[in-house]
Design a protein around this motif. Sequence first.
Motif, PDB file in Angstrom:
ATOM      1  N   SER A   1     -27.521  -0.591 -22.215  1.00 38.69           N
ATOM      2  CA  SER A   1     -26.366  -0.555 -23.118  1.00 38.69           C
ATOM      3  C   SER A   1     -25.618  -1.881 -23.153  1.00 38.69           C
ATOM      4  N   VAL A   2     -25.348  -2.446 -21.967  1.00 41.72           N
ATOM      5  CA  VAL A   2     -24.570  -3.685 -21.932  1.00 41.72           C
ATOM      6  C   VAL A   2     -25.390  -4.860 -22.462  1.00 41.72           C
ATOM      7  N   ILE A   3     -26.712  -4.871 -22.208  1.00 40.33           N
ATOM      8  CA  ILE A   3     -27.558  -5.937 -22.759  1.00 40.33           C
ATOM      9  C   ILE A   3     -27.574  -5.847 -24.282  1.00 40.33           C
ATOM     10  N   ALA A   4     -27.644  -4.628 -24.817  1.00 43.20           N
ATOM     11  CA  ALA A   4     -27.681  -4.454 -26.266  1.00 43.20           C
ATOM     12  C   ALA A   4     -26.389  -4.937 -26.926  1.00 43.20           C
ATOM     13  N   SER A   5     -25.247  -4.540 -26.365  1.00 39.76           N
ATOM     14  CA  SER A   5     -23.970  -4.921 -26.983  1.00 39.76           C
ATOM     15  C   SER A   5     -23.674  -6.407 -26.789  1.00 39.76           C
ATOM     16  N   ALA A   6     -23.845  -6.895 -25.544  1.00 39.20           N
ATOM     17  CA  ALA A   6     -23.578  -8.309 -25.278  1.00 39.20           C
ATOM     18  C   ALA A   6     -24.596  -9.198 -25.994  1.00 39.20           C
ATOM     19  N   GLY A   7     -25.848  -8.743 -26.059  1.00 31.63           N
ATOM     20  CA  GLY A   7     -26.889  -9.515 -26.724  1.00 31.63           C
ATOM     21  C   GLY A   7     -26.653  -9.654 -28.211  1.00 31.63           C
ATOM     22  N   ALA A   8     -26.242  -8.577 -28.851  1.00 27.38           N
ATOM     23  CA  ALA A   8     -25.970  -8.617 -30.290  1.00 27.38           C
ATOM     24  C   ALA A   8     -24.852  -9.613 -30.597  1.00 27.38           C
ATOM     25  N   GLU A   9     -23.791  -9.581 -29.799  1.00 26.12           N
ATOM     26  CA  GLU A   9     -22.674 -10.508 -30.012  1.00 26.12           C
ATOM     27  C   GLU A   9     -23.090 -11.951 -29.728  1.00 26.12           C
ATOM     28  N   ALA A  10     -23.874 -12.150 -28.668  1.00 26.48           N
ATOM     29  CA  ALA A  10     -24.295 -13.500 -28.302  1.00 26.48           C
ATOM     30  C   ALA A  10     -25.170 -14.117 -29.384  1.00 26.48           C
TER      31      ALA A  10
END
Length: 259
Positions: A163-172
């Motif tokens: 979950s955190v990789i998906a959200s942080a990755g999308a923003e990054a």
Amino acid sequence: MAKRLFIPHHISGFWLPVYTDDPVTTGSVGAGVLVGGAVAVYEGVGVRYNDVLLERDGGVKITSPFPLGYGYAASAVVAIAKAIGEAGLAPRAFVKAHVEEVSRRTGLGDVLAIYTGGCLVARVKAGAPGIGETYSMPCPKVGVVTADLAQISTGHMLTSRHSVIASAGAEAVAEFLKNPSFEAFLKIALNFSKRVGFLDARMEALGKLPGVLGLFAKKGVLVVFVERDWILDVAHAVEALGKVHVETLRELRVEPLLP
């Protein structure tokens, strides 16, 4: 086919997984740097990485300064070496390597980045070579100090931090594509590794050392970019965290070596 092959490693600074029902179109978007390099020698029986027997089939011996399982895309290096041994330096060899990585849950975008070559590689469409889309950007001539922090399964990392990789990755990825540059990569990779939980306060404090341009952590490896005059000082400070490797950023790609 060449008897000896150079294969660079890849360390992703941030990424967004992209899953489909086909390993050829599954992968990730993001950005990372190519560093160091392994040498694959086609001889003997079995697949060996730094003298450790990984598979009994095939016949390739891979030597690298970097260990397996920390975040250097060593599994991608192994998959590429094996596939080229079977299919030569044709693009289909890299597709085969990508499919192996995805199927084994050992990587998503590393084969595509290594296939692209260069220094800072941005992956803008997920998938195997021929499907995924990338571009390479130049890097300043600075040092890279890495530290082996811990051996961590990629499959476990992707599942436990999904979950955190998906959200942080999308923003990054969105932020990087607004103004892609090496400086932006350093800033975004740092923020991503903090949000995902790869980077702790002790590691982040190294960013205040003289000569440090930026840093981030990926899985079980710390990556510090340093002005060349300060490399030895920073390497000495980083030694407290794990085994240290020192490289210089430069253009790298898979290529045959002279015997």
